[in-house]
Design a protein around this motif. Sequence first.
Motif, PDB file in Angstrom:
ATOM      1  N   HIS A 651       0.817  -1.222   0.000  1.00 16.22           N
ATOM      2  CA  HIS A 651       0.000   0.000   0.000  1.00 16.22           C
ATOM      3  C   HIS A 651       0.849   1.270   0.000  1.00 16.22           C
ATOM      4  CE1 HIS A 651       0.900  -0.684   4.260  1.00 16.22           C
ATOM      5  NE2 HIS A 651       0.744   0.612   4.428  1.00 16.22           N
ATOM      6  N   ASN A 652       2.145   1.140   0.316  1.00 17.21           N
ATOM      7  CA  ASN A 652       3.036   2.320   0.316  1.00 17.21           C
ATOM      8  C   ASN A 652       3.569   2.656  -1.065  1.00 17.21           C
ATOM      9  OD1 ASN A 652       2.890   2.618   3.149  1.00 17.21           O
ATOM     10  ND2 ASN A 652       4.459   1.037   3.438  1.00 17.21           N
ATOM     11  N   PHE A 653       3.378   1.765  -2.049  1.00 18.54           N
ATOM     12  CA  PHE A 653       3.944   1.968  -3.377  1.00 18.54           C
ATOM     13  C   PHE A 653       2.984   2.778  -4.249  1.00 18.54           C
ATOM     14  CE2 PHE A 653       5.988  -2.379  -2.491  1.00 18.54           C
ATOM     15  CZ  PHE A 653       7.040  -1.778  -1.812  1.00 18.54           C
ATOM     16  N   PRO A 654       3.502   3.598  -5.141  1.00 21.49           N
ATOM     17  CA  PRO A 654       2.645   4.406  -6.017  1.00 21.49           C
ATOM     18  C   PRO A 654       1.713   3.565  -6.892  1.00 21.49           C
ATOM     19  CG  PRO A 654       4.905   5.206  -6.082  1.00 21.49           C
ATOM     20  CD  PRO A 654       4.937   3.929  -5.314  1.00 21.49           C
ATOM     21  N   VAL A 655       2.175   2.405  -7.335  1.00 16.13           N
ATOM     22  CA  VAL A 655       1.371   1.523  -8.187  1.00 16.13           C
ATOM     23  C   VAL A 655       1.253   0.168  -7.492  1.00 16.13           C
ATOM     24  CG1 VAL A 655       1.156   0.424 -10.447  1.00 16.13           C
ATOM     25  CG2 VAL A 655       2.206   2.690 -10.253  1.00 16.13           C
ATOM     26  N   ALA A 656       0.036  -0.389  -7.445  1.00 15.85           N
ATOM     27  CA  ALA A 656      -0.179  -1.691  -6.808  1.00 15.85           C
ATOM     28  C   ALA A 656       0.137  -2.805  -7.808  1.00 15.85           C
ATOM     29  CB  ALA A 656      -1.618  -1.810  -6.313  1.00 15.85           C
ATOM     30  N   LEU A 657       1.291  -3.427  -7.630  1.00 19.81           N
ATOM     31  CA  LEU A 657       1.707  -4.531  -8.490  1.00 19.81           C
ATOM     32  C   LEU A 657       1.745  -5.822  -7.679  1.00 19.81           C
ATOM     33  CD1 LEU A 657       4.698  -2.757 -10.267  1.00 19.81           C
ATOM     34  CD2 LEU A 657       2.419  -3.148 -11.218  1.00 19.81           C
ATOM     35  N   ASP A 658       1.612  -6.941  -8.393  1.00 13.89           N
ATOM     36  CA  ASP A 658       1.704  -8.237  -7.741  1.00 13.89           C
ATOM     37  C   ASP A 658       3.066  -8.860  -8.010  1.00 13.89           C
ATOM     38  OD1 ASP A 658      -0.848  -8.778  -6.429  1.00 13.89           O
ATOM     39  OD2 ASP A 658      -1.712  -8.603  -8.433  1.00 13.89           O
ATOM     40  N   VAL A 659       3.445  -9.808  -7.134  1.00 16.95           N
ATOM     41  CA  VAL A 659       4.699 -10.523  -7.308  1.00 16.95           C
ATOM     42  C   VAL A 659       4.442 -12.024  -7.264  1.00 16.95           C
ATOM     43  CG1 VAL A 659       6.124  -8.688  -6.325  1.00 16.95           C
ATOM     44  CG2 VAL A 659       5.207 -10.450  -4.820  1.00 16.95           C
ATOM     45  N   ALA A 660       5.386 -12.764  -7.816  1.00 20.00           N
ATOM     46  CA  ALA A 660       5.338 -14.222  -7.769  1.00 20.00           C
ATOM     47  C   ALA A 660       6.739 -14.737  -7.507  1.00 20.00           C
ATOM     48  CB  ALA A 660       4.793 -14.784  -9.082  1.00 20.00           C
ATOM     49  N   SER A 661       6.862 -15.760  -6.681  1.00 16.07           N
ATOM     50  CA  SER A 661       8.170 -16.268  -6.271  1.00 16.07           C
ATOM     51  C   SER A 661       8.439 -17.637  -6.875  1.00 16.07           C
ATOM     52  CB  SER A 661       8.242 -16.357  -4.741  1.00 16.07           C
ATOM     53  OG  SER A 661       8.115 -15.082  -4.174  1.00 16.07           O
ATOM     54  N   MET A 662       9.712 -17.892  -7.134  1.00 16.56           N
ATOM     55  CA  MET A 662      10.113 -19.163  -7.742  1.00 16.56           C
ATOM     56  C   MET A 662      11.479 -19.578  -7.206  1.00 16.56           C
ATOM     57  SD  MET A 662      11.109 -20.069 -11.634  1.00 16.56           S
ATOM     58  CE  MET A 662      12.754 -19.502 -11.282  1.00 16.56           C
ATOM     59  N   VAL A 663      11.655 -20.891  -7.030  1.00 15.62           N
ATOM     60  CA  VAL A 663      12.931 -21.477  -6.649  1.00 15.62           C
ATOM     61  C   VAL A 663      13.283 -22.531  -7.687  1.00 15.62           C
ATOM     62  CG1 VAL A 663      14.056 -22.990  -4.969  1.00 15.62           C
ATOM     63  CG2 VAL A 663      12.697 -21.054  -4.172  1.00 15.62           C
ATOM     64  N   LEU A 664      14.532 -22.553  -8.133  1.00 16.45           N
ATOM     65  CA  LEU A 664      15.006 -23.554  -9.090  1.00 16.45           C
ATOM     66  C   LEU A 664      15.938 -24.520  -8.378  1.00 16.45           C
ATOM     67  CD1 LEU A 664      15.361 -24.695 -11.978  1.00 16.45           C
ATOM     68  CD2 LEU A 664      17.171 -22.997 -12.321  1.00 16.45           C
ATOM     69  N   VAL A 665      15.667 -25.829  -8.516  1.00 15.51           N
ATOM     70  CA  VAL A 665      16.457 -26.865  -7.852  1.00 15.51           C
ATOM     71  C   VAL A 665      17.336 -27.555  -8.890  1.00 15.51           C
ATOM     72  CG1 VAL A 665      16.385 -28.938  -6.413  1.00 15.51           C
ATOM     73  CG2 VAL A 665      14.550 -27.219  -6.243  1.00 15.51           C
ATOM     74  N   PHE A 666      18.601 -27.681  -8.584  1.00 15.30           N
ATOM     75  CA  PHE A 666      19.563 -28.379  -9.450  1.00 15.30           C
ATOM     76  C   PHE A 666      20.389 -29.264  -8.535  1.00 15.30           C
ATOM     77  CE2 PHE A 666      23.183 -28.778 -12.385  1.00 15.30           C
ATOM     78  CZ  PHE A 666      22.517 -28.952 -13.592  1.00 15.30           C
ATOM     79  N   ASN A 667      20.210 -30.595  -8.676  1.00 11.10           N
ATOM     80  CA  ASN A 667      20.764 -31.478  -7.653  1.00 11.10           C
ATOM     81  C   ASN A 667      22.143 -32.022  -7.959  1.00 11.10           C
ATOM     82  OD1 ASN A 667      20.165 -33.234  -9.678  1.00 11.10           O
ATOM     83  ND2 ASN A 667      18.973 -34.670  -8.426  1.00 11.10           N
ATOM     84  N   GLN A 668      22.734 -31.649  -9.095  1.00 11.93           N
ATOM     85  CA  GLN A 668      24.076 -32.121  -9.436  1.00 11.93           C
ATOM     86  C   GLN A 668      25.107 -31.028  -9.170  1.00 11.93           C
ATOM     87  OE1 GLN A 668      24.919 -35.271 -10.442  1.00 11.93           O
ATOM     88  NE2 GLN A 668      22.772 -35.760 -10.050  1.00 11.93           N
ATOM     89  N   PRO A 669      26.265 -31.389  -8.614  1.00 10.18           N
ATOM     90  CA  PRO A 669      27.308 -30.367  -8.436  1.00 10.18           C
ATOM     91  C   PRO A 669      27.836 -29.898  -9.782  1.00 10.18           C
ATOM     92  CG  PRO A 669      28.187 -32.528  -7.922  1.00 10.18           C
ATOM     93  CD  PRO A 669      26.709 -32.720  -8.134  1.00 10.18           C
ATOM     94  N   LEU A 670      28.259 -28.671  -9.843  1.00 12.08           N
ATOM     95  CA  LEU A 670      28.795 -28.110 -11.089  1.00 12.08           C
ATOM     96  C   LEU A 670      29.996 -27.233 -10.785  1.00 12.08           C
ATOM     97  CD1 LEU A 670      27.587 -25.090 -10.729  1.00 12.08           C
ATOM     98  CD2 LEU A 670      25.592 -25.998 -11.912  1.00 12.08           C
ATOM     99  N   SER A 671      30.579 -26.657 -11.824  1.00 10.28           N
ATOM    100  CA  SER A 671      31.725 -25.757 -11.692  1.00 10.28           C
ATOM    101  C   SER A 671      31.329 -24.369 -12.158  1.00 10.28           C
ATOM    102  CB  SER A 671      32.912 -26.269 -12.529  1.00 10.28           C
ATOM    103  OG  SER A 671      33.334 -27.533 -12.073  1.00 10.28           O
ATOM    104  N   ILE A 672      31.838 -23.357 -11.460  1.00  6.87           N
ATOM    105  CA  ILE A 672      31.595 -21.974 -11.882  1.00  6.87           C
ATOM    106  C   ILE A 672      32.932 -21.271 -12.027  1.00  6.87           C
ATOM    107  CG2 ILE A 672      29.328 -21.802 -10.796  1.00  6.87           C
ATOM    108  CD1 ILE A 672      30.681 -20.219  -8.517  1.00  6.87           C
ATOM    109  N   SER A 673      32.950 -20.253 -12.883  1.00  7.70           N
ATOM    110  CA  SER A 673      34.142 -19.410 -13.026  1.00  7.70           C
ATOM    111  C   SER A 673      33.699 -17.968 -13.141  1.00  7.70           C
ATOM    112  CB  SER A 673      34.963 -19.818 -14.250  1.00  7.70           C
ATOM    113  OG  SER A 673      34.204 -19.627 -15.427  1.00  7.70           O
ATOM    114  N   PHE A 674      34.619 -17.087 -12.795  1.00 11.77           N
ATOM    115  CA  PHE A 674      34.311 -15.661 -12.809  1.00 11.77           C
ATOM    116  C   PHE A 674      34.550 -15.106 -14.208  1.00 11.77           C
ATOM    117  CE2 PHE A 674      34.764 -11.165 -11.942  1.00 11.77           C
ATOM    118  CZ  PHE A 674      33.758 -10.957 -11.002  1.00 11.77           C
ATOM    119  N   ARG A 675      33.504 -14.545 -14.800  1.00 15.92           N
ATOM    120  CA  ARG A 675      33.598 -13.953 -16.131  1.00 15.92           C
ATOM    121  C   ARG A 675      34.039 -12.495 -16.003  1.00 15.92           C
ATOM    122  NH1 ARG A 675      33.559 -18.803 -18.512  1.00 15.92           N
ATOM    123  NH2 ARG A 675      31.566 -19.886 -18.314  1.00 15.92           N
ATOM    124  N   MET A 676      35.261 -12.210 -16.461  1.00 10.38           N
ATOM    125  CA  MET A 676      35.806 -10.858 -16.310  1.00 10.38           C
ATOM    126  C   MET A 676      34.998  -9.818 -17.091  1.00 10.38           C
ATOM    127  SD  MET A 676      38.201 -10.991 -14.220  1.00 10.38           S
ATOM    128  CE  MET A 676      39.176 -12.256 -13.404  1.00 10.38           C
TER     129      MET A 676
END
Length: 790
Positions: A651-676
């Motif tokens: 009610h404090n926001f100028p426009v009344a918008l709705d939200v929806a939440s989602m969680v993504l499950v990935f059960n296998q380990p993986l590798s990540i690297s930092f993209r410069m």
Amino acid sequence: MDINENFESPFKLKIGFNKLLKHYEELSKGGDEFISAKANLVLKIASEYPELREGFSDVSILKEREKEIHAILQDSFSPILTKNEIKTASVPFRDLNFNCSERFKNIIRIAGDDFQLNIKNMPEDDGYIIACTVILSFCYGYNINLNRPFYYEIPDANGIMRFYKILYNADFCEIIPNKNAPKITQKDYNELLDNFENVDLWKKKFPPHSYTFNGFVVSNIFDVTDDQSISNIKSNLIGEDKRKDENFMDGFHEVFRSLFGINDLRVGFSIYNEEDGTFERVYGVGMNSFLLGDLEKADCRDSLCCWSYDRLLKEHKFFSISDVDSALKESKEQAPHITNLHKQGIKSAIFAPIANDDGVMGVIEIVSNKMQVLNSINANKLVDVMPFIVSAVERSKNEEENLIEAIIQKECTSIHPSVKWRFEKEARKYIKAEFNGEKAVFKKIDFENIYPLYGQIDIKGSSEARNKATQLDLTLQLKAVKSIFEKASEVEVLPIYEQYIYQIKNYLKDLKTNFQVDSEQHIAEFFKQDIEPVLKHLYSTDSLRPHIDSYFSSIDDKVNILYNHRKQYDDTIVMINKEMASLLDKKQLEAQAMYPHYFERFKTDGVEHNMYIGESITKEESFNPIYLYNLRLWQLQVMCEMENAYYQMQHNFPVALDVASMVLVFNQPLSISFRMDEKQFDVDGTYNARYEIVKKRVDKAYIKGTKKRITEKGKITIVYSQKQDEREYLRYIKFLQSKHYLDTDVEILELQDLQAVTGLKALRVSVLYHKNEKDKAFYTYDDLMKEIKA
């Protein structure tokens, strides 16, 4: 001129010698005939001019009675010491000096006709209050210690600024309350102690001219240039980023010039790299090295002769070269540092090691273009300043750690503490390469066998809401312009106005029935290229000017469009993102305390977050799958809490918008690297890339066989691919149902295939809400909306 003119003070100032003359009255009765005779002579002079005892405020009397005043003050201003002592009789608070010693007069004469004598660090704004504190001490015995050192800064014959400390002798002052002076009580005093800056209160207790000051003060002045120069060196070295300050080295040169009394003196620095055995240039504005000359770095043994090398780097002692030209001949041009100084036109120099208990950190180089002005004798002046220089260099080395952090921030965005340790080695290598003038490159950083978690709280229908806001703004702007052209047609019948009205009507019709992605751009171009030039032309018509002014006042100056509804929408998005991100950051601190893991979040049309957990991140043999399961449950719970928090503040926001939440499950380990290039972590490998594809597209996915999105307002969606994930999250859902976070309407849904990704499923369940933090009742989304609107 009256000394009290243009001077607001509790004092009515009078220059007088009554208190001094009382001393002479006592001396005249003493047993020493010589002293008694002299005292009687002074008293006789004073008796002939009563104003000298009674006091006067007319400054011209100082000139008229100059001879008599000089005679009265002769004992205080000994003729024998007049060429040695720096001394004046003066009036406090007005900086009026009279009866000055010859040395003081000479110092002022050398400073030049345009020199204006002013007391440094005398707080003019606090002058009234300081005068009141003097009254408290003199008249009421309250000893308020407000003593501060006062200085004159006066240039000498060579233009070198010299510093003179002023000590006041107030033995010959009288302060007498006038009839309008309120008596100060203990209560008044207690009140004043806590109100130094309340000048109105002080003026109430000490009204202007409520006390008479009769007398003078003796100013004893001492040359403290060396002490002040040392203090200024210390002050100059305090603080950060001095190397970026354009004025730092200029000020540093001036301070050393005052210390040594040499007007062309310059100061340079070299860094000593013990590991490489080299001198290196200090990088910064105005920084020079006279050892290196034009070189960026040089081997220490190539920069110094054997003796000077041992003197600086082994014995940690300074040395001087008083005559570079003579030293060059004596060394037969075999001393590299002397040869280099000669090439730079330097005639005398001092080199001193900047060293602590750990060894030499660098060299300070002091040079002059005059021979013999720098020598082994005045080199000893450095003994007093070297501790401050050493401390500054030590601090600079410590701040290298902060610089490492800054480089990481610059090259890698904000690095989460859990992975910071992996970046520090590269940052150190980066700094070294950059200062050495080499190409600085940040190498690839990756983590293997880690488990990802992804979640988002997304604004539902954000595109539709943005389009609606755009349509409303454009409609208002078009109608405003249409009204102006209709009025213009009444003033001047031109077919072109009718053509503009026709075009505007078409735009208005299209906004209602056929709003396209590029409609906003086309209409904006129409306003800029077609409408604005005509409006400027019509502005010369008096009857249209108010309407055109009204139109342009409705246009936002920054974006140059009517920006009402769109601004409300944009402001709402910003506020939602800010609040949701703030809550998530706060909750993350709790999760990190359970077990360290990598966390990052992004603001889009909502807030997304990534988490990675595993052994390679924590750098400890402590990881167990239980920490992964705990983090998954924590994530699901926090998503429910964010949903609740959002609808409680909606009610404090100028426009009344709705939200929806989602969680993504990935059960296998993986590798990540930092993209410069993107300054963020991303997954490695073809198989792992599947996770990124799903993450980017799944919130737009449909339920299989329908045109309904998998995410829905009032519900949390858990996307997965393995049966074991389903069983795991059903346990979490059951637990959160017991805590009244989730409702009982659990759905198991299949997702329509995404590009290159098939077989995804989803659990979907309604979130239970509270109207506010204190509300104990639980509501579904629909119930909550009814309650809010009721």
